[in-house]
Design an enzyme around this catalytic site. Structure first.
Site, PDB file in Angstrom:
ATOM      1  N   HIS A   1       1.420   8.654  -0.568  1.00  0.00           N
ATOM      2  CA  HIS A   1      -0.047   8.687  -0.548  1.00  0.00           C
ATOM      3  C   HIS A   1      -0.530  10.106  -0.282  1.00  0.00           C
ATOM      4  O   HIS A   1       0.271  11.019  -0.085  1.00  0.00           O
ATOM      5  CB  HIS A   1      -0.581   7.714   0.506  1.00  0.00           C
ATOM      6  CG  HIS A   1      -0.196   6.286   0.251  1.00  0.00           C
ATOM      7  ND1 HIS A   1       0.874   5.690   0.877  1.00  0.00           N
ATOM      8  CD2 HIS A   1      -0.723   5.347  -0.571  1.00  0.00           C
ATOM      9  CE1 HIS A   1       0.998   4.436   0.461  1.00  0.00           C
ATOM     10  NE2 HIS A   1       0.041   4.205  -0.427  1.00  0.00           N
TER      11      HIS A   1
ATOM     12  N   ASP B   1       5.157   9.498   5.233  1.00  0.00           N
ATOM     13  CA  ASP B   1       4.490   9.044   4.004  1.00  0.00           C
ATOM     14  C   ASP B   1       4.374  10.234   3.061  1.00  0.00           C
ATOM     15  O   ASP B   1       3.530  11.120   3.252  1.00  0.00           O
ATOM     16  CB  ASP B   1       3.112   8.478   4.336  1.00  0.00           C
ATOM     17  CG  ASP B   1       2.398   7.914   3.108  1.00  0.00           C
ATOM     18  OD1 ASP B   1       2.906   8.089   1.981  1.00  0.00           O
ATOM     19  OD2 ASP B   1       1.323   7.295   3.274  1.00  0.00           O
TER      20      ASP B   1
ATOM     21  N   SER C   1      -2.077   0.785  -3.680  1.00  0.00           N
ATOM     22  CA  SER C   1      -2.663   1.580  -2.602  1.00  0.00           C
ATOM     23  C   SER C   1      -2.987   3.008  -3.036  1.00  0.00           C
ATOM     24  O   SER C   1      -3.791   3.683  -2.392  1.00  0.00           O
ATOM     25  CB  SER C   1      -1.742   1.603  -1.388  1.00  0.00           C
ATOM     26  OG  SER C   1      -0.449   2.053  -1.756  1.00  0.00           O
TER      27      SER C   1
END
Length: 591
Positions: free
Chosen positions: A559, A556, A313
């Protein structure tokens, strides 16, 4: 009679009237008339001759300067003035040579008057005809010509012998940065000093070598290529991964909220993140300057080609960044679309964005380990997930013929199952009861490297490997309450950076042992600085009831927000592509 005696006596014995008639009759003789007409004609011809065959020093006949003068005009760029007037009527009986000379003198209209001085001096070319001025004052309602970005040319249009101050517009434009090439419109009636000329011309030289030169509002591709090549020469021997982040308000490369292709997880702007500083940072190598990513130029490099991202990702993060940058550089965005019509990019195994006008695709293949996820049947009939360290993942056949491939892996090797390495890693039919994650990672990368050497044609395909992207969980890991939502500034002190990841040391050794040349995008350190760039709690707009009760549990810090850090990864990719193009052109051709 007495009265007759008092009258005056006639001349020559005639009357006074008769004598006067005789006197005036002398002037009516043919010879006398011819003489008078001849004298008058000579005087007229002499006057015309003086008028149109002036001496090199026009001031010798000052009276002539006002014959045809209606107003005076200063011609910019010359050292003298000329009177502005319309051509006088040319008599029909004038000789052809004289008519030609008059026509030449007035064949070019002159600019409107801007001077109050009387015009007495005329500058002539070698053939004595006036040249059309190279600078005109246009009416305010006239359509403007396209302006050149070459500031040096604009400076030369001014008269270096005039002594008033330099126009503010020129000085301000010359002081702009190299990335901000501007149109310069001189202010009417203002001139440049010789000192100002030199200073502005020097700064103008810097502007003309800037990366992007503009013609009006459009970019000239030829100028972009020339400017980029100058920058690329400085990149060849530069470590572009050693540097720091600097503030640059011309960033980000695309307007926040302008790209609907960004996944919700990365769209911090739409998810309500209040601070904006993380968007305005640019990566600056110590010993060189990265060219700003020009989407139009990169699309030209990719015309007719396939560029594929393969990995986890974090590579999807980079893929979405590049798609947004390139899409925003296309005039007709309806000609940019996902091949299967998808609008969300987290559920499928692969995606492909088509740039129709360039016949190129930007693709993403989900492969978090690069090797094959597998499962085996246990004795009781149940299935158990394993990771085949000896098999490349299934979709490899779909991207092996791409023109450019960017691989990555790393983050999934930190999860519980992989990091513990118990009853999970498999080679052939053998499942390891326990295997150190570093050794498992080495085996997996070795399998990947062998596959690249065996299946990718390095003469037509460029291979990149993007390094590990740093995480910044504070107070726990991603699944145990780790946080980063309070971070709004990058790390400034190197002593607070993490050590180079051991897995990337494994990667270094694998790359050195491969036959295929793989370009390593070593972004580990530059991402380690950016603890401010993660989505944190701004990874979504709407939270579930459980998430609302404990939102910090779901932060998060792995990312990256878009626009943001992955845009810099793509600028590094762009720089690497430019370097390779430059080096290929310089290689001698084999006869």
């Amino acid at each position: 009679m007495a009265d007759g005696k008092n009258q005056a006596a006639p001349i020559n014995g005639g009357t006074l009237l008769s004598d006067l008639k005789s006197l005036f009759s002398l002037f009516r003789t043919k010879g006398t008339v011819n003489f008078a007409y001849g004298f008058m004609s000579a005087f007229i011809l002499f006057t015309v001759f003086l008028a149109f065959n002036a001496s090199p020093n026009p001031t010798a006949s000052p009276w002539f300067s006002s014959i045809f003068t209606s107003s005076s005009t200063s011609i910019t760029g010359s050292t003298t003035n000329i009177s502005s007037s319309t051509a006088p009527p040319v008599p029909s009986n004038t000789s052809s040579s004289l008519r030609s000379q008059i026509s030449n003198i007035f064949s070019h209209p002159l600019p409107n008057s801007t001077s109050t001085q009387s015009a007495t001096n005329v500058t002539r070319s070698e053939n004595t005809t006036l040249q059309e001025p190279n600078l005109r004052k246009e009416p305010t309602n006239a359509k403007k010509h396209t302006q050149t970005s070459n500031l040096h040319d604009k400076v030369e249009a001014f008269n270096p012998n005039q002594t008033t101050e330099a126009p503010k517009a020129l000085v301000a434009a010359a002081n702009k940065t190299e990335n901000s090439a501007s149109k310069i419109v001189p202010e009417s009636g203002k001139n440049v000093t010789a000192k100002g000329d030199k200073r502005i011309a020097e700064k103008g030289s810097n502007l003309t070598s800037s990366l992007v030169k503009k013609r009006g509002n459009e970019t000239s591709n030829s100028d972009v290529k020339q400017g980029i090549e100058e920058l690329v020469k400085g990149l060849v021997n530069c470590d572009v991964f050693d540097g720091n982040w600097v503030r640059d308000d011309s960033y980000p490369l695309y307007k926040p909220g302008s790209c609907a292709l960004i996944d919700e997880q990365f769209n911090c702007f739409l998810n309500g993140r209040p601070d904006k500083g993380y968007q305005h940072l640019k990566w600056k190598p110590k010993d060189c300057t990265l060219p700003r990513l020009n989407g139009g130029h990169l699309l030209e490099l990719l015309r007719g080609k396939r560029l594929a991202f393969v990995g986890d990702s974090l590579n999807r993060n980079m893929w979405e960044s590049l798609v947004c940058i390139l899409r925003n550089s296309v005039k007709d965005q309806s000609k940019v679309y996902e091949a299967s019509g998808r609008h969300h990019f987290r559920s499928e195994a692969s995606y492909s964005f088509v740039f129709k006008d360039y016949n190129c695709t930007i693709e993403f293949f989900v492969s978090p380990f690069l090797v094959q996820e597998w499962e085996v049947r246990e004795k009781n009939g149940s299935k158990k997930e394993t990771l085949r360290l000896d098999m490349i993942e299934r979709s490899s056949a779909n991207y092996k013929n791409a023109d450019i491939i960017i691989f990555n892996t790393g983050h999934w090797w930190t999860h519980d199952k992989t990091s513990k390495g118990k009853d999970y890693y498999q080679e052939g039919s053998h499942v390891y009861g326990e295997l150190d994650v570093q050794e498992a990672f080495r085996k997996a990368l070795t399998t990947w490297g062998r596959w690249v050497d065996a299946h990718i044609n390095s003469s037509r395909t460029l291979v990149f490997f993007r390094g590990y992207s740093a995480s910044h969980f504070s107070g726990g890991q991603w699944n145990s309450g780790g946080q980063c939502d309070h971070e709004t500034e990058p790390i400034r002190n190197k002593t607070y950076l993490s050590e180079y990841p051991p897995k990337m040391r494994v990667l270094d050794k694998v790359l050195k042992g491969m036959k295929t040349r793989v370009s390593y995008l070593n972004i580990t350190r530059l991402t380690d600085y950016r603890k401010d760039g993660h989505p944190s709690i701004y990874r979504k707009q709407h939270y579930t009831e459980e998430e609302r009760k404990s939102p910090l549990t779901f932060q998060d810090c792995s990312h990256w927000c878009l626009p943001g850090v992955p845009d810099a990864w793509n600028e590094l990719l762009y720089a690497e592509l430019l370097i390779k193009q430059y080096q290929n052109r310089r290689q001698p051709k084999i006869p």
